[in-house]
Design an enzyme around this catalytic site. Structure first.
Site, PDB file in Angstrom:
ATOM      1  N   ASP A   1      50.764  30.673  11.830  1.00 29.18           N
ATOM      2  CA  ASP A   1      52.023  30.528  11.105  1.00 29.18           C
ATOM      3  C   ASP A   1      53.184  30.464  12.086  1.00 29.18           C
ATOM      4  O   ASP A   1      53.440  31.422  12.811  1.00 29.18           O
ATOM      5  CB  ASP A   1      52.218  31.719  10.160  1.00 29.18           C
TER       6      ASP A   1
ATOM      7  N   TYR B   1      61.387  29.521  15.119  1.00 24.91           N
ATOM      8  CA  TYR B   1      60.717  30.334  16.123  1.00 24.91           C
ATOM      9  C   TYR B   1      60.766  29.693  17.517  1.00 24.91           C
ATOM     10  O   TYR B   1      60.503  30.355  18.513  1.00 24.91           O
ATOM     11  CB  TYR B   1      59.250  30.579  15.755  1.00 24.91           C
TER      12      TYR B   1
ATOM     13  N   LYS C   1      57.898  25.611   9.032  1.00 24.59           N
ATOM     14  CA  LYS C   1      58.962  25.808   8.042  1.00 24.59           C
ATOM     15  C   LYS C   1      60.238  25.104   8.493  1.00 24.59           C
ATOM     16  O   LYS C   1      60.479  24.957   9.689  1.00 24.59           O
ATOM     17  CB  LYS C   1      59.259  27.297   7.861  1.00 24.59           C
TER      18      LYS C   1
ATOM     19  N   HIS D   1      62.127  27.767   4.571  1.00 26.37           N
ATOM     20  CA  HIS D   1      62.120  29.088   5.201  1.00 26.37           C
ATOM     21  C   HIS D   1      62.967  30.101   4.427  1.00 26.37           C
ATOM     22  O   HIS D   1      62.580  31.255   4.269  1.00 26.37           O
ATOM     23  CB  HIS D   1      62.626  28.966   6.643  1.00 26.37           C
TER      24      HIS D   1
ATOM     25  N   LEU E   1      53.679  44.777   8.613  1.00 24.61           N
ATOM     26  CA  LEU E   1      53.654  46.132   9.157  1.00 24.61           C
ATOM     27  C   LEU E   1      55.069  46.691   9.307  1.00 24.61           C
ATOM     28  O   LEU E   1      55.296  47.655  10.037  1.00 24.61           O
ATOM     29  CB  LEU E   1      52.938  46.149  10.515  1.00 24.61           C
TER      30      LEU E   1
ATOM     31  N   ILE F   1      49.960  37.801   7.595  1.00 21.71           N
ATOM     32  CA  ILE F   1      50.047  37.157   8.911  1.00 21.71           C
ATOM     33  C   ILE F   1      50.612  38.134   9.945  1.00 21.71           C
ATOM     34  O   ILE F   1      51.744  37.988  10.407  1.00 21.71           O
ATOM     35  CB  ILE F   1      50.895  35.866   8.865  1.00 21.71           C
TER      36      ILE F   1
ATOM     37  N   LYS G   1      51.452  39.842  13.506  1.00 19.01           N
ATOM     38  CA  LYS G   1      51.777  39.243  14.806  1.00 19.01           C
ATOM     39  C   LYS G   1      51.603  40.279  15.906  1.00 19.01           C
ATOM     40  O   LYS G   1      51.964  41.448  15.735  1.00 19.01           O
ATOM     41  CB  LYS G   1      53.204  38.707  14.787  1.00 19.01           C
ATOM     42  N   SER G   2      51.038  39.860  17.026  1.00 20.59           N
ATOM     43  CA  SER G   2      50.976  40.685  18.224  1.00 20.59           C
ATOM     44  C   SER G   2      50.763  39.761  19.411  1.00 20.59           C
ATOM     45  O   SER G   2      50.237  38.647  19.253  1.00 20.59           O
ATOM     46  CB  SER G   2      49.829  41.708  18.139  1.00 20.59           C
ATOM     47  N   VAL G   3      51.163  40.213  20.584  1.00 18.39           N
ATOM     48  CA  VAL G   3      50.834  39.473  21.806  1.00 18.39           C
ATOM     49  C   VAL G   3      49.832  40.250  22.647  1.00 18.39           C
ATOM     50  O   VAL G   3      49.421  39.788  23.707  1.00 18.39           O
ATOM     51  CB  VAL G   3      52.102  39.178  22.649  1.00 18.39           C
TER      52      VAL G   3
ATOM     53  N   ARG H   1      45.164  44.311  20.188  1.00 14.94           N
ATOM     54  CA  ARG H   1      45.726  44.439  18.834  1.00 14.94           C
ATOM     55  C   ARG H   1      45.494  43.169  18.024  1.00 14.94           C
ATOM     56  O   ARG H   1      45.298  43.247  16.808  1.00 14.94           O
ATOM     57  CB  ARG H   1      47.221  44.751  18.927  1.00 14.94           C
TER      58      ARG H   1
ATOM     59  N   ASN I   1      43.633  43.669  14.555  1.00 12.00           N
ATOM     60  CA  ASN I   1      44.234  43.286  13.272  1.00 12.00           C
ATOM     61  C   ASN I   1      43.305  42.427  12.430  1.00 12.00           C
ATOM     62  O   ASN I   1      43.505  42.302  11.208  1.00 12.00           O
ATOM     63  CB  ASN I   1      45.543  42.537  13.511  1.00 12.00           C
TER      64      ASN I   1
END
Length: 274
Positions: free
Chosen positions: A46, A51, A76, A109, A191, A229, A231-233, A237, A241
């Site tokens: 996504d 972004y 979006k 969006h 989260l 959806i 998100k983490s980098v 994690r 997830n």
């Protein structure tokens, strides 16, 4: 490989119920994050024009070696591009950055109601869908009254409504409206941008199941029937997830999470933006 359930959309297409969000990941870091997610088993990415990492998403998918149709991609149009012609231009620019001929899901969006252009924007999405360049179309951050106006003035029911949704803001009325009208609810900030993870009741539920609070919240989202959806980098994690299919929350767990509702948002109220 983790099997991720898919939900049937009102247009006959299917969407993986658990995806990978890339909000605030710098474009240069996005290919590696997407590759990590795909390697972990995600098949739903996504992104959005806002972004500024669509190029990285496209590059990461190409580097994965998967065929384009193996990965569900959402992007979006940002609210300041709302309007018929400007939305068509924005979509063309998104495709160019992604390096794709089409996307699986294209969303408005934000409705930005003060600008009063979201109905014309929706008509542009219908055109893009009819041209085959977006398989499904939907909205994000729409309150029920925004959805009701689309129903009155246009011909297509959105396939998806992506909204801020977490235990503090479970969006029960929006979810009920979506269920009644065949609109899948998708959760962003699932989260609460990490702010909810220190919550003591969630910690107790996590300890009970031998998982993390983040896994509890993601599992809760799935059991509600939402698309989610996170998100983490962080590679661990990202994988963690996705590891939410080996346990199930029971009625006591769900009742405890229901007590956390406070109405608190981590983002803007959709009626206030624009």
């Amino acid at each position: 490989m983790t099997h991720i359930p898919e939900l049937l959309l009102n247009d006959g297409n299917r969407i993986p119920q658990l995806g990978f969000g890339v909000y605030k990941i710098p474009d240069a870091e996005t290919p590696d994050a997407v590759l990590t997610a795909i390697d972990a088993g995600y098949r739903h990415i996504d992104t959005a024009a806002f972004y500024e990492n669509e190029r990285g998403v496209g590059e990461g998918i190409r580097q994965s070696g998967l065929d384009r149709d193996e990965v569900f991609v959402t992007t979006k149009v940002w609210w300041n591009q709302n309007g018929y012609d400007s939305t068509l231009r924005s979509f063309d620019e998104s495709l160019d950055r992604l390096g794709f001929d089409s996307v699986d899901l294209f969303l408005i969006h934000w409705p930005a109601p003060k600008h009063d252009k979201y109905v014309d924007t929706w008509r542009a999405l219908e055109t893009i869908r009819d041209e085959g360049r977006a398989r499904s179309i939907g909205v994000a951050n729409f309150h029920i009254h925004h959805l009701e106006r689309l129903a009155r003035e246009t011909d297509t029911v959105p396939a998806v409504n992506q909204v801020e949704l977490h235990p503090w803001l479970p969006q029960a009325e929006v979810r009920a409206y979506g269920a009644e009208h065949g609109i899948v609810t998708e959760a962003w900030s699932p989260l609460a941008r990490g702010r909810i993870l220190g919550n003591e009741p969630l910690a107790r539920i996590a300890a009970k199941h031998g998982v993390t609070p983040a896994q509890v919240v993601i599992r809760w989202q799935l059991q509600l029937g939402n698309v989610v959806i996170p998100k983490s980098v962080t590679p661990d994690r990202i994988r963690q997830n996705l590891d939410v299919f080996s346990f199930e929350l029971d009625a006591d767990d769900l009742a405890t999470i229901a007590t956390l509702e406070s109405g608190e948002r981590t983002g803007r109220d959709p009626d206030d933006l624009g």
